[in-house]
Structure formats: structure tokens, C-alpha cells
Design a protein around this motif. Structure first.
Motif, PDB file in Angstrom:
ATOM      1  N   PHE A 271       6.808  -5.927  54.016  1.00  0.00           N
ATOM      2  CA  PHE A 271       7.457  -4.739  53.477  1.00  0.00           C
ATOM      3  C   PHE A 271       8.954  -5.023  53.351  1.00  0.00           C
ATOM      4  N   VAL A 272       9.638  -4.222  52.534  1.00  0.00           N
ATOM      5  CA  VAL A 272      11.096  -4.309  52.438  1.00  0.00           C
ATOM      6  C   VAL A 272      11.689  -2.961  52.830  1.00  0.00           C
ATOM      7  N   ASN A 273      12.957  -2.997  53.228  1.00  0.00           N
ATOM      8  CA  ASN A 273      13.591  -1.773  53.736  1.00  0.00           C
ATOM      9  C   ASN A 273      14.201  -0.926  52.629  1.00  0.00           C
ATOM     10  N   TRP A 274      13.555  -0.949  51.465  1.00  0.00           N
ATOM     11  CA  TRP A 274      13.975  -0.119  50.335  1.00  0.00           C
ATOM     12  C   TRP A 274      12.790   0.758  49.946  1.00  0.00           C
TER      13      TRP A 274
ATOM     14  N   SER B 145      13.156  -8.100  53.395  1.00  0.00           N
ATOM     15  CA  SER B 145      14.421  -7.408  53.115  1.00  0.00           C
ATOM     16  C   SER B 145      15.588  -8.378  52.987  1.00  0.00           C
ATOM     17  N   VAL B 146      15.603  -9.429  53.798  1.00  0.00           N
ATOM     18  CA  VAL B 146      16.707 -10.392  53.756  1.00  0.00           C
ATOM     19  C   VAL B 146      16.749 -11.096  52.404  1.00  0.00           C
TER      20      VAL B 146
ATOM     21  N   ALA C  99      18.784  -4.936  57.481  1.00  0.00           N
ATOM     22  CA  ALA C  99      17.851  -6.047  57.695  1.00  0.00           C
ATOM     23  C   ALA C  99      18.320  -6.933  58.845  1.00  0.00           C
ATOM     24  N   SER C 100      19.630  -7.181  58.922  1.00  0.00           N
ATOM     25  CA  SER C 100      20.163  -7.979  60.032  1.00  0.00           C
ATOM     26  C   SER C 100      19.995  -7.246  61.349  1.00  0.00           C
TER      27      SER C 100
END
Length: 504
Positions: A27-30, A398-399, A423-424
Motif C-alpha cells: 500500500f502507499v500512504n496516499w 510510499s518511499v 513514509a520516513s
């Protein structure tokens, strides 16, 4: 087993294989957090979930069938991203096969026969649609499930409508209504479907020659009513979340729209530099070359299409109309364009390209030209496959997503730096997160969430003083932000300032 089924299956399989790298993505954080991995509604009992999905606005939209698709994936695997990506890749592969079938249906509707040339046209159109890297955002981004799901129902609606027009069958009309309703409940962008049906009446069906336009409009009344209802619901949902943003005047928006129309065609021809976020311009000079050129190109293409005949007119109008809901006259979000917006609108130009390629491949004279055409088609599709596989790696996590965005548009989007900082932080790299949050707030001094999460990162590194400052900045911007009071209160408590802690 007939040829149509075999070729449709081959298209499906080819697209699925090329998009299989997405199955290893996370998954991505968007938006994925909101839709999936922190969506508490997915755990509701089925009836309670359905009631919520169909009666609530969620994340500035009303798209209950998209939410149902997430709930099914969640019921199968919990939060395993593989299953969510598998569903999206499956739907996209199905859509490519449906484009193949639609291309054949359009050729038949125009009076053509299903010759070898027609099958070539369908295969090439479907592969262009399915393998193009512009589709990666819609397929590899779990939050864009609404694109591939709505497109599946939209293509089914158009196929049903062609059947209805051919047979005048009430059952096919009913299937068209059902498919249109499902498309609208998957993504509001399907509100243009009734207009697309009218375009089909003009060409290839040519029903406008035998029936009054008013009669054709009355026939589409149920579709227009459904589209209007969904359009109103979407405006209410987006207004409730303040998703509609203020922007420049009407002339400036028209210039940006012209630029976006040409932008998608440019990316279709040369799909490089694809980004998750194409930043909205901070200012618009409508007399600059940046905007005058796209306006001139758009006018030239429109004139050329109308001079070229019904086929070109129909395809061009389809392209203009299907992009209209997202072209920027009503601005939602910080982007002036997005790869996902072109998912179905480019189907028309791709079908036109398939027809043109099939004409060259069917040449009886000039074997060299025919062989050269076949070679160029194979090279083009191979090139698209390579770019598509590469683009899927952008959406791996995400990175990689936000590193790619920042590399393409450095210093252009505070959201990119904020999400990269998040993400970090999720990886425990709080000092690196602070660096990205610093950039985000320097670009947007009123970025509340950036201050809040920078405060969390300062707290995690033991710098309570700076964390308290950030939570205080949040409360200056929004005095009702409870989370900032709570976390600042904990920090005051840790430092022995009990009165301040109690007050917060």
C-alpha cells in the motif's frame, strides 16, 4: 472455440502478465490508508457495511460499489495487499478484453464485417489500451480501484447499448440501465455515459438520420437522471469535505483545460515523465506560449476532426466529453491533470489507432509497407510494456512513490514532501522525516498536518521543546485541533508542568 473468445482471452492474459509486478507492491500512504488499511468500516458485519456504503459520503465521494469491492478483498485476506492488487489487475485485464470486444461491436454497428482486418483492429486497440503506462496509476494504486471498476461497468453499458440499438430489445435496454447505474456507483466520472450513447447514435449507429434528436434524448432520460443525481451527490460530498478548491478565473481555467486536453494526448504518444501529481500552476498567463500553444493545437485538432468525417468527429467528441468532468472547470485537489483521468477517455483514440493500424496491415500491395507497419506496431507495444513494468515499480511503496514525485517536480508540491516525511516516520527514520516536514511547511506555512507530524517526530527524537512549539503552531492555525492539545499535554506532563498539562 470461436476466434473472438480466443483473442479476447489472449489480450486478457497479455495484460495480466505485464501488470503482474503490481502483485508484489504494498500500500502507499496516499489515500490507501483512508480506503483500506485504516478503514474501520471494512470490519463491519455485511449488512451494516452495505447500509453504510450506500447511505454515506466517504472521502468526498459517493461510490458504494468501490467500497464493497474493498470489503470483499478484506473479507478474503484481511489487509494483505496482494489480494487488493490482484483484484485491480484482474479488472484492468478484463477491461482490455472488453475494449477488444467493443471495437468489434463498433465495426459491426458501422456496417463492417468481422474480417481478419477487424480482428487486427480490435487486438491492437485493446493492447494499446491495456498495456499503456498511463494506466499504471489506475491499476497499481489500490485507491484508484474506482477507475478500473467503473470502467468495467461503463464498457459493459456501451456493449449492452449497442446490442439494444441493434435488436431494439427491452432486456438489453434494462442491462444498459443496470450497467450504467453500477458504473456511476463505482466512480462519478461515469456521468458522461448518456452523452457517449448519443455519440454512438451519431456514429457508427447513425440513428440520428432515422430518428429525431428529441426522441433519442427521451430514450436516454433514465441515464441522464441517474447521472444528474450522482453529480449532485458528488458535489455535496466534495463540498462537505471542502475538496473543491478555489482557483483562477474562468478564462484561466479554460486555458488550463486546453493544456490538459493536449497534455493527455502528448502523454499517450510519448508516455515518459509520468508522475502521481502534476502540480497546479501557481499563476496562469493565458497570453503566454505555455497556454496559447495548447489552445491552438486543440482548435486545429477539432477543425481537422470535423473535416475528416463522422468517425473522427465521433472519436474527438468522445474524448472531449469524457474528460469534461475532470478537466478543471471545477477544481478538486492540487493537480491540473492526472494519469488516472485519461483511463477511459483515451479508449476512443486507441480504437482509432487500432483501425488505422489494421488498414496498413491489410494492404495487399506494398508488402514492404505492410511488414514495416507490423514491425513498428510490435516495437511500439514492446516499448509500452517496458515502460509499464518500470512505472509499476514507482508504486511499490510510499518511499519509491514520493521519491519519484520529488525527483520529477522538486520544490513543486508540499504534499509530496509531507507524504515522504510520513513514509520516513513510519520506518522510524524521524530525523529524515523532520527534514521533509521542514520543506513542506516552508512551502506551505499553514500546513497543519505537517506541523502536527513534525511535532510527533520531534517528540520521538526526544526534542520535547520543539515538539511543543509545533503543537502550539497547529493550535494557532486551528484552535479546535484536539490531537494537538492532547499530545502537547502529554509533553507538558512529562516535563513536570502539570498545570499546563491539565489545561491542555
Amino acid at each position: 472455440m470461436n476466434r473472438k473468445f480466443l483473442l479476447a482471452s489472449a489480450v486478457f492474459l497479455a495484460v495480466f502478465i505485464v501488470y503482474s509486478p503490481s502483485l508484489g507492491n504494498g500500500f502507499v500512504n496516499w489515500d490507501d490508508k483512508t480506503y483500506v488499511y485504516e478503514n474501520r468500516y471494512l470490519g463491519l458485519p455485511p449488512l451494516a457495511f452495505l447500509k453504510w456504503a450506500f447511505t454515506s459520503y466517504y472521502f468526498a465521494n459517493w461510490h458504494p460499489l468501490t467500497l464493497v469491492s474493498y470489503a470483499i478483498d478484506y473479507a478474503i485476506s484481511g489487509l494483505d495487499p496482494f489480494v487488493f492488487h490482484f483484484t485491480s489487475v484482474l479488472l484492468h485485464s478484463l477491461n482490455a478484453a472488453l475494449v477488444f470486444i467493443l471495437c468489434l461491436a463498433l465495426i459491426r454497428a458501422g456496417g463492417g464485417t468481422l474480417s481478419c482486418k477487424a480482428y487486427w483492429a480490435g487486438v491492437i486497440a485493446a493492447l494499446l489500451f491495456g498495456l499503456h503506462p498511463l494506466r499504471v496509476e489506475s491499476v497499481s494504486w489500490v485507491s484508484e480501484r474506482k477507475d478500473v471498476l467503473s470502467a468495467a461497468f461503463s464498457l459493459a453499458a456501451l456493449l449492452s447499448y449497442l446490442k439494444y440499438a441493434e435488436r431494439k430489445s427491452v432486456s438489453w435496454y434494462a442491462w444498459t440501465i443496470v450497467s450504467t447505474a453500477a458504473a456511476l456507483m463505482s466512480k462519478p466520472m461515469a456521468i458522461t455515459l448518456p452523452f457517449v450513447m448519443l455519440i454512438l447514435d451519431y456514429f457508427p449507429l447513425q440513428r440520428t438520420k432515422e430518428r429525431k434528436f428529441s426522441a433519442l434524448l427521451i430514450e436516454k432520460a433514465p441515464f441522464f437522471l441517474m447521472s444528474a443525481a450522482v453529480a449532485v451527490a458528488t458535489m455535496l460530498a466534495q463540498g462537505e469535505r471542502e475538496a473543491i478548491v478555489s482557483g483562477p478565473g474562468l478564462l484561466e481555467r479554460a486555458a488550463i483545460a486546453a493544456k490538459a486536453y493536449v497534455f493527455y494526448l502528448q502523454k499517450a504518444l510519448l508516455p515518459t515523465g509520468l508522475a502521481p501529481l502534476y502540480p497546479y500552476p501557481p499563476s496562469v498567463d493565458i497570453l503566454s506560449f505555455e497556454y496559447l500553444l495548447p489552445v491552438a493545437v486543440l482548435i486545429a485538432l477539432t477543425v481537422a476532426a470535423f473535416k475528416a468525417g463522422r468517425l473522427y468527429r465521433a472519436v474527438w467528441i468522445y474524448y472531449l466529453v469524457t474528460l469534461l468532468p475532470v478537466i478543471g472547470f471545477i477544481q478538486v485537489g492540487p493537480q491540473f491533470a492526472a494519469d488516472r483521468y485519461a483511463y477511459l477517455p483515451l479508449a476512443g483514440p486507441f480504437i482509432l489507432a487500432g483501425l488505422a493500424a489494421s488498414e496498413l496491415l491489410a494492404l495487399r500491395a506494398g508488402g514492404v509497407l505492410r511488414s514495416l507497419s507490423a514491425l513498428l506496431a510490435a516495437i511500439a507495444i514492446g516499448f509500452l510494456c517496458l515502460l509499464t513494468v518500470q512505472q509499476q515499480s514507482v508504486w511499490k511503496d510510499s518511499v519509491s512513490l514520493w521519491d519519484h514525485q520529488i525527483r520529477l517536480y522538486p520544490g513543486a508540491s508540499p504534499i509530496a514532501y509531507y507524504n515522504r516525511g510520513m513514509a520516513s516516520g513510519e520506518k522510524g527514520e524521524h530525523l529524515k522525516a523532520i527534514e521533509y516536514f521542514n520543506i513542506a511547511v516552508s512551502m506551505e506555512p499553514a500546513f497543519i498536518k505537517a506541523y502536527l507530524n513534525r511535532g510527533f517526530s520531534f517528540s520521538a527524537t526526544g526534542d520535547s521543546e520543539k515538539a511543543i512549539e509545533d503543537f502550539g503552531r497547529v493550535l494557532e492555525l486551528d484552535p479546535d485541533y484536539a490531537k494537538a492539545y492532547l499530545n502537547r499535554g502529554f509533553l507538558y506532563l512529562q516535563s513536570g508542568e502539570n498545570a499546563l498539562a491539565l489545561k491542555d
